[in-house]
Design a protein around this motif. Structure first.
Motif, PDB file in Angstrom:
ATOM      1  N   GLN A   1       0.834  -1.203   0.000  1.00  0.00           N
ATOM      2  CA  GLN A   1       0.000   0.000   0.000  1.00  0.00           C
ATOM      3  C   GLN A   1       0.868   1.254   0.000  1.00  0.00           C
ATOM      4  O   GLN A   1       0.568   2.243  -0.690  1.00  0.00           O
ATOM      5  CB  GLN A   1      -0.921   0.000   1.228  1.00  0.00           C
ATOM      6  CG  GLN A   1      -1.928   1.133   1.248  1.00  0.00           C
ATOM      7  CD  GLN A   1      -2.882   1.092   0.061  1.00  0.00           C
ATOM      8  OE1 GLN A   1      -3.255   0.026  -0.405  1.00  0.00           O
ATOM      9  NE2 GLN A   1      -3.266   2.265  -0.429  1.00  0.00           N
ATOM     10  N   ALA A   2       1.969   1.199   0.749  1.00  0.00           N
ATOM     11  CA  ALA A   2       2.884   2.339   0.804  1.00  0.00           C
ATOM     12  C   ALA A   2       3.501   2.598  -0.576  1.00  0.00           C
ATOM     13  O   ALA A   2       3.685   3.757  -0.971  1.00  0.00           O
ATOM     14  CB  ALA A   2       3.976   2.081   1.837  1.00  0.00           C
ATOM     15  N   ILE A   3       3.811   1.526  -1.311  1.00  0.00           N
ATOM     16  CA  ILE A   3       4.379   1.664  -2.653  1.00  0.00           C
ATOM     17  C   ILE A   3       3.371   2.334  -3.586  1.00  0.00           C
ATOM     18  O   ILE A   3       3.738   3.192  -4.405  1.00  0.00           O
ATOM     19  CB  ILE A   3       4.822   0.289  -3.196  1.00  0.00           C
ATOM     20  CG1 ILE A   3       6.063  -0.196  -2.437  1.00  0.00           C
ATOM     21  CG2 ILE A   3       5.107   0.362  -4.700  1.00  0.00           C
ATOM     22  CD1 ILE A   3       6.439  -1.632  -2.738  1.00  0.00           C
ATOM     23  N   LYS A   4       2.112   1.984  -3.466  1.00  0.00           N
ATOM     24  CA  LYS A   4       1.070   2.612  -4.299  1.00  0.00           C
ATOM     25  C   LYS A   4       0.975   4.107  -4.019  1.00  0.00           C
ATOM     26  O   LYS A   4       0.777   4.922  -4.935  1.00  0.00           O
ATOM     27  CB  LYS A   4      -0.280   1.946  -4.031  1.00  0.00           C
ATOM     28  CG  LYS A   4      -0.400   0.540  -4.601  1.00  0.00           C
ATOM     29  CD  LYS A   4      -1.782  -0.040  -4.274  1.00  0.00           C
ATOM     30  CE  LYS A   4      -1.905  -1.465  -4.805  1.00  0.00           C
ATOM     31  NZ  LYS A   4      -3.220  -2.071  -4.466  1.00  0.00           N
ATOM     32  N   LEU A   5       1.159   4.476  -2.749  1.00  0.00           N
ATOM     33  CA  LEU A   5       1.058   5.879  -2.372  1.00  0.00           C
ATOM     34  C   LEU A   5       2.288   6.681  -2.812  1.00  0.00           C
ATOM     35  O   LEU A   5       2.177   7.870  -3.141  1.00  0.00           O
ATOM     36  CB  LEU A   5       0.865   6.008  -0.857  1.00  0.00           C
ATOM     37  CG  LEU A   5      -0.445   5.449  -0.312  1.00  0.00           C
ATOM     38  CD1 LEU A   5      -0.441   5.455   1.209  1.00  0.00           C
ATOM     39  CD2 LEU A   5      -1.641   6.267  -0.847  1.00  0.00           C
ATOM     40  N   ASP A   6       3.444   6.027  -2.794  1.00  0.00           N
ATOM     41  CA  ASP A   6       4.693   6.726  -3.181  1.00  0.00           C
ATOM     42  C   ASP A   6       5.570   5.761  -3.976  1.00  0.00           C
ATOM     43  O   ASP A   6       6.521   5.191  -3.450  1.00  0.00           O
ATOM     44  CB  ASP A   6       5.421   7.215  -1.933  1.00  0.00           C
ATOM     45  CG  ASP A   6       6.571   8.159  -2.281  1.00  0.00           C
ATOM     46  OD1 ASP A   6       6.880   8.306  -3.487  1.00  0.00           O
ATOM     47  OD2 ASP A   6       7.162   8.753  -1.361  1.00  0.00           O
ATOM     48  N   PRO A   7       5.263   5.565  -5.262  1.00  0.00           N
ATOM     49  CA  PRO A   7       5.972   4.555  -6.066  1.00  0.00           C
ATOM     50  C   PRO A   7       7.405   4.934  -6.421  1.00  0.00           C
ATOM     51  O   PRO A   7       8.108   4.126  -7.035  1.00  0.00           O
ATOM     52  CB  PRO A   7       5.107   4.460  -7.325  1.00  0.00           C
ATOM     53  CG  PRO A   7       4.423   5.771  -7.419  1.00  0.00           C
ATOM     54  CD  PRO A   7       4.196   6.217  -6.017  1.00  0.00           C
ATOM     55  N   LYS A   8       7.860   6.119  -6.040  1.00  0.00           N
ATOM     56  CA  LYS A   8       9.214   6.537  -6.377  1.00  0.00           C
ATOM     57  C   LYS A   8      10.193   6.435  -5.199  1.00  0.00           C
ATOM     58  O   LYS A   8      11.342   6.868  -5.311  1.00  0.00           O
ATOM     59  CB  LYS A   8       9.206   7.989  -6.896  1.00  0.00           C
ATOM     60  CG  LYS A   8       8.430   8.187  -8.190  1.00  0.00           C
ATOM     61  CD  LYS A   8       9.008   7.341  -9.332  1.00  0.00           C
ATOM     62  CE  LYS A   8       8.241   7.562 -10.625  1.00  0.00           C
ATOM     63  NZ  LYS A   8       8.766   6.708 -11.729  1.00  0.00           N
ATOM     64  N   LEU A   9       9.721   5.839  -4.123  1.00  0.00           N
ATOM     65  CA  LEU A   9      10.600   5.694  -2.954  1.00  0.00           C
ATOM     66  C   LEU A   9      11.219   4.292  -2.980  1.00  0.00           C
ATOM     67  O   LEU A   9      10.547   3.286  -2.741  1.00  0.00           O
ATOM     68  CB  LEU A   9       9.824   5.908  -1.662  1.00  0.00           C
ATOM     69  CG  LEU A   9      10.670   6.067  -0.387  1.00  0.00           C
ATOM     70  CD1 LEU A   9      11.632   7.238  -0.511  1.00  0.00           C
ATOM     71  CD2 LEU A   9       9.765   6.253   0.820  1.00  0.00           C
ATOM     72  N   LYS A  10      12.532   4.232  -3.274  1.00  0.00           N
ATOM     73  CA  LYS A  10      13.210   2.949  -3.482  1.00  0.00           C
ATOM     74  C   LYS A  10      13.172   2.045  -2.242  1.00  0.00           C
ATOM     75  O   LYS A  10      13.043   0.826  -2.359  1.00  0.00           O
ATOM     76  CB  LYS A  10      14.673   3.193  -3.879  1.00  0.00           C
ATOM     77  CG  LYS A  10      14.857   3.764  -5.258  1.00  0.00           C
ATOM     78  CD  LYS A  10      16.323   3.922  -5.612  1.00  0.00           C
ATOM     79  CE  LYS A  10      16.928   5.110  -4.893  1.00  0.00           C
ATOM     80  NZ  LYS A  10      18.311   5.398  -5.362  1.00  0.00           N
ATOM     81  N   SER A  11      13.298   2.647  -1.083  1.00  0.00           N
ATOM     82  CA  SER A  11      13.406   1.835   0.135  1.00  0.00           C
ATOM     83  C   SER A  11      12.180   0.968   0.363  1.00  0.00           C
ATOM     84  O   SER A  11      12.272  -0.129   0.932  1.00  0.00           O
ATOM     85  CB  SER A  11      13.642   2.723   1.358  1.00  0.00           C
ATOM     86  OG  SER A  11      12.571   3.632   1.525  1.00  0.00           O
ATOM     87  N   TYR A  12      10.992   1.430  -0.089  1.00  0.00           N
ATOM     88  CA  TYR A  12       9.786   0.629   0.081  1.00  0.00           C
ATOM     89  C   TYR A  12       9.912  -0.711  -0.655  1.00  0.00           C
ATOM     90  O   TYR A  12       9.524  -1.767  -0.142  1.00  0.00           O
ATOM     91  CB  TYR A  12       8.565   1.387  -0.451  1.00  0.00           C
ATOM     92  CG  TYR A  12       8.079   2.511   0.423  1.00  0.00           C
ATOM     93  CD1 TYR A  12       8.529   2.676   1.734  1.00  0.00           C
ATOM     94  CD2 TYR A  12       7.132   3.421  -0.064  1.00  0.00           C
ATOM     95  CE1 TYR A  12       8.070   3.706   2.523  1.00  0.00           C
ATOM     96  CE2 TYR A  12       6.661   4.471   0.730  1.00  0.00           C
ATOM     97  CZ  TYR A  12       7.138   4.603   2.020  1.00  0.00           C
ATOM     98  OH  TYR A  12       6.677   5.629   2.807  1.00  0.00           O
TER      99      TYR A  12
END
Length: 279
Positions: A13-24
């Motif tokens: 869900q976090a990736i969907k909200l911020d798909p440009k954050l590599k650490s996720y």
């Protein structure tokens, strides 16, 4: 596992909200690896590459997951990308060699192994990788020569000595293999577990060549002097004497192994047989 599944759902869900954050993506891959869910780990790392093409942090992990999934070609391609970014290193080199060897590309594996062994002559892992491939491709003589040179130049080379003995046996250099086995059994660089393996190898040789028996018994006595408190040594001695039909010696060794705490079934079983025969 349920906690990991819940964590995976949250990180997706976090990736969907911020798909440009590599650490996720990297955290998600770790979670899927722990589950284990290899296919989902691959999916999330592939998605990282698609969403953030400049991201290189997950290349090692993706190659490893491809390897676990049996996707050797994809793993090799990913390692090529990693090498282009980070340069050749131990992780990339040894993994590529193993993958190429597993997929039958022995010549390519040998080429990389030779390159690494030449560039890093003081790193035994590369040498062992090369000698293993040479052994697989029937180049035993060269493998032996390389190991002999390394062992002669490096005193702390217990594992390499074991590999050399194995190659001597495979190359039918039995007299030399036995000679080096006796030296290895007295070598402080070699673990006692490996010495027991060497002892059992000698026992196998003695079954077809009675001339080996003196060396076998000498090796057993030397090993007992070094590690008198190791039950596996006495167990191996019991097996040796039992095969020779030297019943009292066999019984003494099995009794000692049991006294020292062995749980091996054959010690108790053979001891019962021996007691019945001797009484």
């Amino acid at each position: 596992p349920e906690d990991f599944k819940l964590a995976a759902a949250h990180i997706e869900q976090a990736i969907k909200l911020d798909p440009k954050l590599k650490s996720y993506y990297l955290v998600a891959a770790d979670i899927y690896g722990a589950l284990p869910d290899v296919n989902s780990a691959i999916r999330i790392l592939e998605k990282l590459g698609n969403e953030i093409p400049e991201a290189t942090e997950g290349l090692y992990e993706l190659a490893a997951f491809y390897q676990l999934a049996g996707k050797s070609d994809e793993a090799l391609k990913t390692l090529e990308k990693a090498e282009a970014v980070f340069g050749m290193n131990e992780n990339i080199g040894l993994t590529k060699i193993n993958l190429l060897s597993e997929t039958g590309k022995k010549d390519d594996a040998e080429r990389i192994a030779r390159k690494l062994a030449t560039e890093f002559p003081d790193e035994p892992r590369y040498l062992m990788s090369l000698t293993s491939i040479l052994n697989q491709t029937g180049k035993n003589k060269e493998a032996i020569e390389l190991l002999e040179k390394y062992v002669s130049e490096n005193s702390n080379s217990g594992y390499e000595k074991l590999m050399l003995i194995e190659l001597y046996f495979k190359n039918n250099q039995l007299s030399l293999a036995r000679e080096k086995t006796l030296l290895a059994i007295n070598d402080p660089d070699i673990e006692v577990e490996n010495k027991i393996v060497l002892l059992k190898n000698l026992e196998s040789q003695a079954a077809s060549d009675p001339g080996v028996m003196d060396d076998l018994l000498k090796a057993l006595e030397n090993l007992k002097k070094q590690e008198a408190g190791v039950p596996e040594i006495w167990l191996a001695g019991g097996d040796i004497y039992f095969s020779l039909k030297l019943m009292r010696e066999a019984r003494d060794h099995y009794s000692k192994a049991i006294q020292l705490g062995t749980k091996a079934y054959q010690a108790w079983s053979n001891l019962a047989i021996l007691d019945a025969q001797l009484n």
